[in-house]
Design an enzyme around this catalytic site. Structure first.
Site, short mmCIF file in Angstrom:
data_model
loop_
_atom_site.label_atom_id
_atom_site.label_comp_id
_atom_site.label_asym_id
_atom_site.label_seq_id
_atom_site.Cartn_x
_atom_site.Cartn_y
_atom_site.Cartn_z
N SER A 79 13.48 49.59 -8.38
CA SER A 79 14.41 50.01 -7.29
C SER A 79 15.07 48.75 -6.44
CB SER A 79 13.60 50.80 -6.52
OG SER A 79 13.38 52.13 -7.00
N LYS A 118 15.64 49.29 4.26
CA LYS A 118 15.69 50.60 3.83
C LYS A 118 14.56 51.67 4.48
CE LYS A 118 13.76 52.44 -1.01
NZ LYS A 118 13.30 51.83 -2.14
N SER A 142 15.96 52.95 -6.10
CA SER A 142 16.08 53.86 -4.93
C SER A 142 16.55 53.05 -3.83
CB SER A 142 14.91 54.38 -4.70
OG SER A 142 13.83 53.48 -4.42
#
Lengths: 101, 477
Positions: free
Chosen positions: B187, B85, B163
């Site tokens: 997330s 990420k 996310s």
């Protein structure tokens, strides 16, 4: 698309966890008190926000005040909880300095 | 010339790939080239990738092959490519936090997780898309990242979740065998469920956040998204542990031999009361079917009451207060207006005026929540519930306008995050529009081995984690 988000819907989403996918929307709907927050508190805090974020326009400020009013309602929801004197915040201060500095 | 590894290899588990590397049926260079090729061809179609690290990845892959040929292996991740990420610092690559104001940001150090994975021999091939500043201050549609809305590989008209959007999408689409994501409140679990992959949110303090973007210091966790629960255990074993650079980490050992059901013992599993109320019928049906499978090796207690505590208000106040502190300069300077999500400007300014006493009250309430949940979870090896109440949201509608009427059950995600508990989502079927659904296991703090064993046993009895999304069209096609 974001700019077109209806304000009320967005705020509902925000309160449900600062991001829609973070929380089921139902969580807060049941917990949030219906009565409005004291208007003078929201106004005073909006003034604080405006003093810190000088770029806020009047239109922004209206939104900010709505968000602040909502935060006050969230905080009011916690007042009913009455934590015990021994309930310290869920973080602790440690006197020692971490090894990494 | 594109590498010629077949889909069976590219969608294989990390454990399988490790065995093929060890026995030299494949090389790390071939594997890395194949994933780089997919990242470059398919990644843009999904808006899943921010930066492809071709040069450094191939250099590391060549070194891995050399070591393996010389009889030196650093373990099961040696020579395995992965994605991270884009909130994890990696020297030599931009770290954008998914947000336009930070698109040229670089760091001269690696996040601890990146360093640990490099030490384990894993090869960073890409920085993956995410919701801008991890969704702090709220967002209500998929177009909340400077790299565009992350599309779901199962149906690209739908969102990948967030996310950790790119992490979920990239694993599901076979662009990487595993990825690292992060969770403040949902997330990892959300993209894992929406994309039909296995995602583990570790116990708070299990994995160092050093070098990761902070949204909320008291809530942020780093964890893996993989094809299988077993792989989640393998990756967690590499990234877990005390880090002097992150005071929240603790020195608890975590090892992951292939999880197996303890002989002669059935798991005690609880089903959370109301967890199938207000959810899509397909999500409910898949959950009911999963319970039947789990019943083969678990004693299941139905109707377990989840504490009625103000999880929603507390998590909201904590994220806002800590997020405002983290992003104070961005907010006060007005650069927050550069974010895709326009409403974050007002919401973050409001957070700048959140009274300290309200924040502290929320943190005091967390102490009570932790006790209540610890007490509840002491009676079970795990509690189960649907990971999300619906399948993924459509790309072209606001979340709040989609799936009206499906409001979801008890607040398991904020509750577990506020208490710092681990959770694991694994795929358990499909719902409307050919989109996956997820089954969520939650447990008390430090119970990852039990959750992994349970999910592994479930995956040995099912095939959902072996399903592959349809071959995506390439960028521009």
């Amino acid at each position: 698309m974001s700019a077109q988000t209806p304000r009320r819907r967005f705020l509902k989403a925000l309160a449900a966890g600062a991001a829609v996918p973070l929380l089921p929307a139902s969580a807060l709907a049941q917990e949030e008190p219906r009565e409005p927050a004291p208007p003078d508190a929201a106004a005073a805090l909006t003034a604080v926000a405006r003093s810190r974020c000088r770029w806020l326009t009047d239109a922004h400020a209206k939104e900010v005040r709505q968000d602040i009013a909502r935060n006050l309602r969230l905080a009011d929801a916690l007042r009913r909880a009455q934590p015990a004197v021994t309930d310290e915040p869920a973080f602790v201060f440690a006197a020692d300095v971490p090894e990494g500095g | 010339m594109p590498p010629t590894l077949d889909d069976e290899t590219l969608f294989a588990s990390v454990r399988t790939l490790a065995e093929r590397l060890r026995t030299r049926r494949i090389t790390s260079v071939a594997l890395t080239e194949a994933y780089l090729d997919r990242l470059e061809r398919i990644g843009p179609r999904l808006n899943a990738v921010v930066t492809v690290l071709r040069e450094s990845a191939l250099r590391e892959a060549r070194a891995a092959d050399l070591a393996i040929r010389g009889g030196t292996s650093r373990g099961l991740l040696h020579g395995i490519p992965y994605g991270a990420k884009d909130l994890l610092a990696a020297r030599g690559a931009p770290t954008t936090w998914g947000a336009a104001p930070f698109r040229r940001q670089t760091f001269d150090h690696d996040a601890t997780v990146i360093r640990k994975l490099r030490d384990a021999g894993a090869i960073l091939v890409a920085k993956l898309a995410m919701v801008e500043i991890a969704g702090g201050f709220g967002y209500d549609n998929a177009d909340a990242s400077f790299s565009g809305p992350a599309r779901n590989p199962w149906n690209t008209d739908y969102w990948a979740g967030g996310s950790s959007s790119g992490s979920g999408a990239a694993v599901a689409a076979g662009l990487v065998p595993f990825a690292i994501g992060s969770e403040t409140s949902g997330s990892i679990i959300t993209p894992a469920a929406y994309c039909g992959v296995s995602g583990l949110r570790p116990t708070y303090g299990r994995v160092s956040r050093h070098g990761a973007m902070a949204l909320s210091w008291t809530l942020d966790k780093i964890g893996p998204l993989c094809r299988t629960a077993d792989d989640c255990g393998l990756v967690l074993a590499a990234i877990a542990g005390r880090d002097p650079h992150d005071a929240s980490t603790v020195a608890r050992s975590f090892t992951h031999p292939e999880a197996a059901r303890p002989a002669g013992r059935r798991y005690r599993l609880g089903v959370i009361r109301g967890c199938t109320r207000g959810i899509q019928p397909a999500v409910r049906d898949n959950f009911t079917a999963a319970l039947k499978v789990l019943g083969e090796f678990c004693d299941i207690t139905e109707d377990v009451a989840y504490p009625e505590l103000p999880f929603g208000p507390v998590v909201s106040l904590v994220i806002q207060a800590e997020g405002a502190s983290t992003f104070r300069e961005l907010i006060e300077s007005g650069r927050i207006r550069e974010l895709r999500t326009r409403s974050m400007a007002a919401a973050s300014s409001a957070a700048m005026a959140l009274p300290a006493v309200d924040y502290l009250q929320a943190q005091r309430e967390r102490a009570r929540m932790k006790r209540a949940l610890e007490q509840l979870y002491a009676r079970y090896d795990a509690l189960v519930c649907p990971a999300r109440s619906t399948v993924a949201y459509p790309i072209d509608r606001n979340f709040s306008a989609a799936y009206a009427g499906f409001r979801g059950g008890p607040p398991i995600i904020p509750g577990g995050n506020l208490a710092g508990q681990p959770a694991l989502s694994v795929p358990n079927g499909f719902g409307p529009n050919r989109l996956p659904t997820g089954l969520q296991f939650t447990g008390k703090a430090w119970s990852e081995p039990r959750l992994l064993a349970l999910a592994h046993a479930y995956q040995r009895a099912t095939e959902w984690h072996r399903r592959r999304p349809p071959a995506p069209r390439e960028a521009g096609s």
